[in-house]
Write a protein that holds these residues in place. Sequence first.
Motif, PDB file in Angstrom:
ATOM      1  N   ALA A 191       0.844  -1.196   0.000  1.00 54.50           N
ATOM      2  CA  ALA A 191       0.000   0.000   0.000  1.00 54.50           C
ATOM      3  C   ALA A 191       0.882   1.250   0.000  1.00 54.50           C
ATOM      4  O   ALA A 191       1.893   1.300   0.707  1.00 54.50           O
ATOM      5  N   GLY A 192       0.491   2.216  -0.828  1.00 54.92           N
ATOM      6  CA  GLY A 192       1.265   3.431  -0.965  1.00 54.92           C
ATOM      7  C   GLY A 192       2.250   3.420  -2.123  1.00 54.92           C
ATOM      8  O   GLY A 192       2.742   4.481  -2.527  1.00 54.92           O
ATOM      9  N   ARG A 210      -5.365   9.671  -8.331  1.00 57.39           N
ATOM     10  CA  ARG A 210      -4.291   8.705  -8.048  1.00 57.39           C
ATOM     11  C   ARG A 210      -3.808   7.998  -9.316  1.00 57.39           C
ATOM     12  O   ARG A 210      -2.617   7.662  -9.417  1.00 57.39           O
ATOM     13  N   PHE A 211      -4.715   7.740 -10.246  1.00 57.20           N
ATOM     14  CA  PHE A 211      -4.375   7.016 -11.471  1.00 57.20           C
ATOM     15  C   PHE A 211      -4.355   7.978 -12.653  1.00 57.20           C
ATOM     16  O   PHE A 211      -5.120   8.946 -12.703  1.00 57.20           O
ATOM     17  N   MET A 240      -0.475   4.070 -11.750  1.00 60.95           N
ATOM     18  CA  MET A 240      -1.244   3.942 -10.518  1.00 60.95           C
ATOM     19  C   MET A 240      -0.372   4.369  -9.346  1.00 60.95           C
ATOM     20  O   MET A 240       0.671   3.756  -9.094  1.00 60.95           O
ATOM     21  N   ASN A 241      -0.785   5.411  -8.664  1.00 61.65           N
ATOM     22  CA  ASN A 241      -0.041   5.943  -7.516  1.00 61.65           C
ATOM     23  C   ASN A 241      -0.856   5.777  -6.245  1.00 61.65           C
ATOM     24  O   ASN A 241      -2.071   5.590  -6.282  1.00 61.65           O
ATOM     25  N   SER A 242      -0.166   5.843  -5.130  1.00 61.80           N
ATOM     26  CA  SER A 242      -0.822   5.741  -3.817  1.00 61.80           C
ATOM     27  C   SER A 242      -1.778   4.556  -3.772  1.00 61.80           C
ATOM     28  O   SER A 242      -2.948   4.690  -3.384  1.00 61.80           O
ATOM     29  N   VAL A 258      -2.304  -5.558  -3.868  1.00 57.24           N
ATOM     30  CA  VAL A 258      -1.787  -4.525  -2.978  1.00 57.24           C
ATOM     31  C   VAL A 258      -1.954  -4.997  -1.542  1.00 57.24           C
ATOM     32  O   VAL A 258      -3.073  -5.217  -1.077  1.00 57.24           O
ATOM     33  N   SER A 259      -0.847  -5.140  -0.861  1.00 61.71           N
ATOM     34  CA  SER A 259      -0.861  -5.585   0.535  1.00 61.71           C
ATOM     35  C   SER A 259      -0.895  -4.369   1.453  1.00 61.71           C
ATOM     36  O   SER A 259      -0.143  -3.415   1.258  1.00 61.71           O
TER      37      SER A 259
END
Length: 126
Positions: A14-15, A67-68, A83-85, A124-125
């Motif tokens: 994540a992030g 974010r994207f 893809m961000n954050s 995404v973990s």
Amino acid sequence: QVQLVESGGKSVQAGDSLRLSCAASGGLLSAYAMAWFRRAPGKEREFVATISRAGTVREYADSVKGRFIISRDNAQNTVSLQMNSLKHEDTAVYYCAGYFAVTGEVSYAVSRYSRWGQGTQVTVSS
């Protein structure tokens, strides 16, 4: 007929940021409105982002807005999704899709798209 192949999916934290790519063959991507969709486990396929033939119109789902970023390179016959954050809820199989469109046209509807890639898994973990 245009054939689409996605790449770039993997497991991240994540992030983190991740960039997906979609390569087209068998035709000119410049004639197609393009989009990214995704399907999370146990859910329906949902719209993520779309871009018009020349890239002048871009639309995003509320869940990814800010974010994207969807982009395209018609000279290279590719479409990308930056893809961000990333969040845990972004975990899904991501699909590239396209349909033969007029200038400036985009669509959010799964049913509008006639060409689909096989998908690439993003995990995404948290």
